[in-house]
Design a protein around this motif. Structure first.
Motif, PDB file in Angstrom:
ATOM      1  N   LYS A  66      23.131  19.498 -43.986  1.00 18.68           N
ATOM      2  CA  LYS A  66      22.759  20.678 -43.146  1.00 18.68           C
ATOM      3  C   LYS A  66      21.257  21.032 -42.906  1.00 18.68           C
ATOM      4  CE  LYS A  66      26.562  23.382 -44.738  1.00 18.68           C
ATOM      5  NZ  LYS A  66      27.236  24.572 -45.392  1.00 18.68           N
ATOM      6  N   ARG A  67      20.837  21.271 -41.778  1.00 18.49           N
ATOM      7  CA  ARG A  67      19.453  21.907 -41.431  1.00 18.49           C
ATOM      8  C   ARG A  67      19.423  23.304 -40.873  1.00 18.49           C
ATOM      9  NH1 ARG A  67      14.954  18.124 -41.697  1.00 18.49           N
ATOM     10  NH2 ARG A  67      13.675  19.579 -40.642  1.00 18.49           N
ATOM     11  N   THR A  68      18.566  23.944 -41.014  1.00 17.68           N
ATOM     12  CA  THR A  68      18.516  25.140 -40.263  1.00 17.68           C
ATOM     13  C   THR A  68      18.529  25.134 -38.844  1.00 17.68           C
ATOM     14  OG1 THR A  68      17.278  27.311 -40.157  1.00 17.68           O
ATOM     15  CG2 THR A  68      15.956  25.460 -40.326  1.00 17.68           C
ATOM     16  N   ALA A  69      19.404  26.109 -38.242  1.00 14.40           N
ATOM     17  CA  ALA A  69      19.628  26.135 -36.707  1.00 14.40           C
ATOM     18  C   ALA A  69      18.010  26.684 -36.150  1.00 14.40           C
ATOM     19  CB  ALA A  69      20.614  27.047 -36.427  1.00 14.40           C
ATOM     20  N   VAL A  70      17.291  26.716 -36.617  1.00 17.00           N
ATOM     21  CA  VAL A  70      15.847  27.093 -35.866  1.00 17.00           C
ATOM     22  C   VAL A  70      15.242  25.839 -35.369  1.00 17.00           C
ATOM     23  CG1 VAL A  70      15.697  29.438 -36.986  1.00 17.00           C
ATOM     24  CG2 VAL A  70      14.622  27.591 -37.941  1.00 17.00           C
ATOM     25  N   ASP A  71      15.458  24.717 -35.913  1.00 20.42           N
ATOM     26  CA  ASP A  71      14.998  23.297 -35.377  1.00 20.42           C
ATOM     27  C   ASP A  71      15.221  23.385 -33.902  1.00 20.42           C
ATOM     28  OD1 ASP A  71      14.074  21.953 -37.629  1.00 20.42           O
ATOM     29  OD2 ASP A  71      15.804  21.422 -38.458  1.00 20.42           O
ATOM     30  N   PHE A  72      16.615  23.648 -33.568  1.00 20.24           N
ATOM     31  CA  PHE A  72      17.013  23.535 -32.219  1.00 20.24           C
ATOM     32  C   PHE A  72      18.106  24.138 -32.131  1.00 20.24           C
ATOM     33  CE2 PHE A  72      18.105  19.643 -33.719  1.00 20.24           C
ATOM     34  CZ  PHE A  72      19.458  19.426 -33.317  1.00 20.24           C
ATOM     35  N   LEU A  73      18.945  24.413 -30.625  1.00 23.35           N
ATOM     36  CA  LEU A  73      20.230  24.633 -30.530  1.00 23.35           C
ATOM     37  C   LEU A  73      20.778  23.459 -30.037  1.00 23.35           C
ATOM     38  CD1 LEU A  73      20.106  28.436 -29.719  1.00 23.35           C
ATOM     39  CD2 LEU A  73      20.527  27.306 -32.028  1.00 23.35           C
ATOM     40  N   LEU A 103      19.638  23.008 -21.381  1.00 22.55           N
ATOM     41  CA  LEU A 103      19.479  22.895 -22.892  1.00 22.55           C
ATOM     42  C   LEU A 103      20.457  23.933 -23.476  1.00 22.55           C
ATOM     43  CD1 LEU A 103      15.613  22.299 -23.127  1.00 22.55           C
ATOM     44  CD2 LEU A 103      17.421  20.716 -23.203  1.00 22.55           C
ATOM     45  N   GLY A 104      21.384  24.608 -22.679  1.00 29.75           N
ATOM     46  CA  GLY A 104      22.280  25.313 -23.245  1.00 29.75           C
ATOM     47  C   GLY A 104      21.836  26.605 -23.721  1.00 29.75           C
ATOM     48  N   PRO A 145      22.453  21.773 -27.172  1.00 32.65           N
ATOM     49  CA  PRO A 145      22.861  22.154 -25.895  1.00 32.65           C
ATOM     50  C   PRO A 145      24.351  22.240 -25.656  1.00 32.65           C
ATOM     51  CG  PRO A 145      20.966  20.790 -25.873  1.00 32.65           C
ATOM     52  CD  PRO A 145      21.505  20.695 -27.430  1.00 32.65           C
ATOM     53  N   THR A 146      25.000  21.256 -26.331  1.00 32.68           N
ATOM     54  CA  THR A 146      26.255  21.313 -25.747  1.00 32.68           C
ATOM     55  C   THR A 146      27.142  22.566 -26.211  1.00 32.68           C
ATOM     56  OG1 THR A 146      26.850  20.195 -27.800  1.00 32.68           O
ATOM     57  CG2 THR A 146      26.540  18.798 -25.594  1.00 32.68           C
ATOM     58  N   ASP A 147      26.666  23.302 -27.082  1.00 32.82           N
ATOM     59  CA  ASP A 147      27.130  24.520 -27.763  1.00 32.82           C
ATOM     60  C   ASP A 147      27.100  25.568 -26.678  1.00 32.82           C
ATOM     61  OD1 ASP A 147      27.987  23.239 -29.972  1.00 32.82           O
ATOM     62  OD2 ASP A 147      26.329  23.956 -31.486  1.00 32.82           O
ATOM     63  N   GLY A 148      26.177  25.341 -25.838  1.00 33.35           N
ATOM     64  CA  GLY A 148      25.829  26.585 -24.902  1.00 33.35           C
ATOM     65  C   GLY A 148      26.240  26.146 -23.630  1.00 33.35           C
TER      66      GLY A 148
END
Length: 233
Positions: free
Chosen positions: A26-33, A100-101, A35-38
């Motif tokens: 796991k890595r913290t989500a603030v690295d990036f989101l 980029l979602g 794109p496919t999730d959005g």
């Protein structure tokens, strides 16, 4: 999604062959989101419906000055790792766009930077325009400030800057090899040294390997490299 750490001591090694490796669950989500999730994509829009892989991401955990594209620090970073603005500030061809979602839909690249062949200033990129070489397109993600890059190695002007065979993977690997570790750029006009420390993580499971949907029908290995960059003067 899997991650592979690239040790700084392997700065000259290609990421695909880095070893030993460590798996990060796991890595913290603030690295990036993702794109496919959005509703976005890991392929930009190059020649609809085909796109080019967003195969490098500068983490949102990097230094804020670097992530603020209006500050000019990102350009100094690009210069430190061997890239610069286009030849004499001229650009041929239309911009590519990426979703980029982040709720903005498809947004055009903010800039395109080319290999400078060790020559300071945009004159160096004139050689890339003529002879071909590495280049990347820049897409910032709203909300995280992560910067997505579409990196590829291209042919010379005579061959219309088409991507070389395996050019997406080759371009990514060359950029990462030149970035990992400590790099510096001395600005003569400012009489100031910009110093950067870069670590890299290879990520899989974000882009399906192969050529499906990829511009020029060139297959890629599905690896996206995450760079975390610390800036200091």
């Amino acid at each position: 999604m899997h991650f592979t750490l690239i040790p700084i001591t392997l700065a000259l090694a290609l990421p695909a062959f880095a070893s030993p490796v460590e798996t990060v669950e796991k890595r913290t989500a603030v690295d990036f989101l993702n794109p496919t999730d959005g509703g976005g994509s890991w392929l930009d829009m190059a020649a609809p419906p085909l796109g080019e892989p967003l195969n490098v991401v500068v983490s949102g955990l990097s230094s804020p000055e670097l992530l603020d594209l209006s500050s000019g620090v990102f350009l100094k970073y690009a210069e430190a790792i061997g890239f610069d603005t286009e030849c004499l500030g001229l650009h041929l061809g239309g911009p590519q766009s990426a979703n980029l979602g982040d709720g903005r839909g498809y947004v055009n690249q903010t800039e395109e930077l080319r290999e400078s062949y060790g020559v300071d200033g945009s004159i160096g990129t004139c050689l890339e325009t003529l002879e071909g070489g590495n280049h990347f397109r820049v897409f910032p993600q709203a909300g995280t400030n992560a910067i997505f890059l579409a990196v590829s190695q291209e042919q010379d002007l005579e061959n219309s800057h088409n991507i070389v065979p395996n050019g997406y993977d080759v371009g990514r690997d060359a950029l990462v090899a030149g970035a990992v570790g400590k790099t510096t750029y001395f600005d003569l006009l400012e009489f100031k040294t910009y110093t950067f420390e870069t670590t890299a993580v290879n990520m899989t499971g974000l882009i399906a390997p192969g050529s499906n949907g990829v511009n020029h029908g060139i297959a890629q290995d599905g690896i996206v490299t995450l760079l975390t960059v610390t800036y200091s003067t």
